[in-house]
Design an enzyme around this catalytic site. Structure first.
Site, PDB file in Angstrom:
ATOM      1  N   PHE A  57      11.953 -55.159 -29.496  1.00  0.00           N
ATOM      2  CA  PHE A  57      12.474 -54.588 -30.729  1.00  0.00           C
ATOM      3  C   PHE A  57      11.321 -54.294 -31.676  1.00  0.00           C
ATOM      4  O   PHE A  57      10.339 -55.047 -31.719  1.00  0.00           O
ATOM      5  CB  PHE A  57      13.431 -55.570 -31.424  1.00  0.00           C
ATOM      6  CG  PHE A  57      14.712 -55.831 -30.680  1.00  0.00           C
ATOM      7  CD1 PHE A  57      15.891 -55.211 -31.062  1.00  0.00           C
ATOM      8  CD2 PHE A  57      14.745 -56.716 -29.608  1.00  0.00           C
ATOM      9  CE1 PHE A  57      17.082 -55.468 -30.393  1.00  0.00           C
ATOM     10  CE2 PHE A  57      15.926 -56.969 -28.929  1.00  0.00           C
ATOM     11  CZ  PHE A  57      17.097 -56.343 -29.319  1.00  0.00           C
ATOM     12  N   THR A  81      14.031 -57.457 -23.972  1.00  0.00           N
ATOM     13  CA  THR A  81      14.108 -56.240 -24.773  1.00  0.00           C
ATOM     14  C   THR A  81      13.105 -56.356 -25.908  1.00  0.00           C
ATOM     15  O   THR A  81      13.034 -57.387 -26.582  1.00  0.00           O
ATOM     16  CB  THR A  81      15.513 -56.019 -25.348  1.00  0.00           C
ATOM     17  OG1 THR A  81      16.434 -55.794 -24.271  1.00  0.00           O
ATOM     18  CG2 THR A  81      15.552 -54.807 -26.268  1.00  0.00           C
TER      19      THR A  81
END
Length: 678
Positions: A285, A283
């Site tokens: 960010f 992921t």
């Protein structure tokens, strides 16, 4: 005397102990190497020496590969190991340099994030700040919007927001928040997500009946979850909170998708590790703050931006060609629907480069000339440290260096009289604004007509039907009426906006209305097709910057006593904020002459045509102040080459609550349109 013989198990333990000792020595040596790398970075800063020595890095890798052969080690393994060591040193030196450049060394920062301690956002934040010279505290928030709001209101210094995942794709909610907030991206972190299934100490996979999980986590683990027979899935707001919920319930038939860190935090059992659809699940960010940061030119940078290009054939390719011409690599291009304009897309773009670099600035100026909307979200150190060109491949074989790229300097963009983006020096071709299919600035005369103020549903509907039948293309109407006297009619507000929008829908006419204050822009953009900045607000710079963040076209009226340069400087505020869909309105200025309400500066049209690429329209109603003078002034505007006119029309001008004396009757307007077609 018998000599004790060491057992096989004891011998293995001795060997393992020796390995552990060597591992400890390696860790100590790595720590010492990092310390020396940091000292080298400090000395380089003092002596202004180049920050990165690629020649030394290449030579070092070659030497380590040759040494590996002498020790009977795999050169490829050694190269991969030393590349990681070098990248760690480079990142450490980057953090030292950035900390001093932006004055954050020794600060205590509050970091807002969605979720609680143990959430992936918090773990990603820990990874981001690991080598930064700051201390930190975390502010847990229920929603992503709450984290953004905490930074905007000053309750937090930064927020860490997930924007995309390699399994489930982009996170639309966060993209929309980035577009509509004023925060800047100051960093990124790519965190490897290892989803686990957590349960109580007495839970088993076979005995599960319910699984809690964040919607994104469930999507990323869909194959595993689907294989669980007879198990219900309950969506939860955060992965770590899912784990806490399991702890609170204490039911062995209930499990949660969360991190292994959450299991340790809440005293849960890991029923199954790495349950994601993909083992390489990352992921990304973004770290956002109120103020942008400076990135040292020696540090590899990435820039994030959002833009809209319209639906003309080849429009996107033309814009992206600006990056190609400057040899700037695009690393991300993702589209999102535009909330205000159906069937149009906003494009989120990441590219290698620093917005302070001349090459990037040239490309961005090219984008501004072609795009409808552009907003830089921020430039920040890239986490993607590109592999350095070297003369050695992973097997120790020499390689040929890649050729360097020569960039042709297009020259600076002139900036006369305090404006740049609005000037002809920035863009020689005329800007054409597409307003729901109506081309303003494309050569055809655009006519905006309607009542000065929205007074009632019946009044607006009657006016809209009549001006449409006569040939008007856009419907105007004041919903908020900033007036000189506090006792004058101030408009119906949002009730009036809904009436005007309904009339526009019924008669297929885009609507134009004045936005009175910065805090009204977002809500009014939901219904208005064009946002009008009134003459009194021409130099309301906060309002100008706010409409610059909108994707709606903006009509900017000339101030009561403003020069043309001041008008263009005001337009520059809107353009610089990102919105490239601006057109100007000459509505008369105050002079010593009192025969008319204002003095229409008809010469402003050709003068502005020479100075700016922005479309120019004329408002003869406010200039005249008297009904009988409106038509001659409108025809004069057409004669000098205005792109359009805006005329006030009322079914019963003598009963109008606002500016009745200068409003045309429905028949007057019909005759005017006939005259303009002759």
């Amino acid at each position: 005397m018998d000599i004790p013989v060491q057992s096989n198990d004891d011998h293995i333990e001795t060997l393992r102990s020796n390995v552990d000792g060597i591992d400890g020595d390696i860790l100590n040596l790595l720590a010492e190497r990092r310390r020396l790398s940091l000292e080298i970075a400090i000395e380089k800063q003092k002596n202004r020496r180049p920050f990165r020595d690629e020649g030394r890095e290449n030579s070092l890798l070659m030497e380590r590969a040759e040494a590996a052969k002498a020790h009977n080690l795999d050169p490829a393994l050694v190269i991969r190991l030393w590349e990681q060591i070098l990248q760690d040193s480079v990142r450490l030196q980057h953090e030292q340099l950035q900390g001093e450049l932006n004055g954050v060394e020794g600060r205590n920062v509050t970091v807002a994030l969605q979720g609680i301690e143990g959430s992936y956002s918090q773990l990603a934040a820990e990874q981001f700040f690991v080598d930064k010279p700051v201390t930190r505290t975390y502010l847990g928030c229920v929603r992503f919007a709450d984290a953004v709001e905490a930074v905007e209101q000053g309750r937090a210094d930064m927020a860490v927001l997930p924007v995309e995942n390699t399994t489930s794709g982009g996170i639309a909610e966060v993209y929309d928040l980035l577009l509509h907030s004023r925060l800047s991206v100051v960093g990124e972190v790519k965190f490897r997500v290892k989803h686990c299934l957590l349960g109580t100490s007495d839970a088993t996979l076979e005995g599960l009946k319910t699984v809690y999980g964040h919607p994104q986590a469930v999507t990323q683990c869909s194959e595993f979850v689907t294989a669980l027979q007879g198990v219900d899935v309950i969506y939860f707001g955060d992965t770590a909170m899912s784990g806490r919920r399991i702890q609170e319930i204490g039911d062995h038939t209930v499990a949660a998708i969360a991190s292994e860190e959450a299991a340790r935090m809440f005293g849960l059992q890991v029923l199954k590790r790495e349950i994601g659809n993909r083992s390489e699940n990352y992921t990304r960010f973004l770290v956002v703050a109120r103020d942008s940061i400076s990135v040292d030119p020696q540090i590899p940078s990435k820039t994030s931006m959002v833009m809209s290009v319209g639906n003309d054939p080849g429009a996107l390719m033309d814009v992206l060609g600006e990056f190609r011409d400057e040899q700037i690599a695009l690393v991300k291009l993702e589209s999102r629907p535009t909330v205000d304009n159906p069937w149009e897309e906003m494009f989120y773009v990441d590219f290698d480069g620093n917005s302070a670099d001349a090459r990037v600035q040239r490309a961005l100026n090219g984008v501004r000339r072609k795009a409808k909307f552009i907003r830089l979200l921020g430039s920040y150190p890239s986490q993607d440290l590109r592999p350095q060109r070297r003369s050695l491949d992973e097997k120790g074989t020499k390689r040929t260096p890649e050729p360097s790229i020569t960039v042709v300097d297009r020259g600076p963009i002139p900036s006369p009289n305090g404006y740049m983006l609005a000037g002809r020096g920035h863009k020689s071709a005329n800007t054409v604004i597409d307003i729901s299919g109506i081309k303003l600035g494309g050569g055809d005369m655009v006519v905006i007509a309607g009542p000065c103020a929205v007074e009632s549903y019946e009044q607006v509907m009657e006016a809209a039907a009549s001006v449409k039948a006569s040939g008007a293309t856009l419907l105007r109407g004041g919903c908020f009426k900033p007036r000189t006297s506090p006792y004058s009619f101030q408009g119906l507000g949002y009730e009036g906006l809904e009436i005007l929008a309904e009339a526009g829908r019924v008669h297929d006419m885009p609507i134009v209305t004045e936005v009175p204050a910065p805090e009204e822009v977002e809500r009014m953009s939901e219904l208005a097709d064009v946002l009008q900045i009134g003459a009194r607000n021409m130099q309301n710079f906060t309002l100008l910057s706010e409409v610059g963040l909108s994707s709606r076209p903006v009509m900017l009226k000339r101030g009561l006593s403003a020069s043309l340069d001041e008008l263009l400087q005001a337009a520059e505020y809107i353009l610089a904020a990102g919105n490239q869909q601006v057109f100007l309105c000459e509505r008369g200025i105050r002079t010593f002459e009192t025969s008319t309400r204002n003095t229409l500066d008809i010469a402003a049209v050709p003068v502005l045509r020479n100075r700016t690429h922005l479309p120019v329209i004329v408002d003869p109603s406010h200039a005249a102040g008297e009904r009988r003078l409106v038509a001659p002034l409108a025809l004069a505007a057409q004669a000098v080459g205005a792109d359009g006119i805006m005329v006030e029309v009322h079914p019963n001008p003598d009963e109008a609550l606002s500016d009745g004396p200068q409003s045309l009757t429905l028949d007057d307007f019909s005759q005017l349109m006939i005259s303009m077609r002759m």
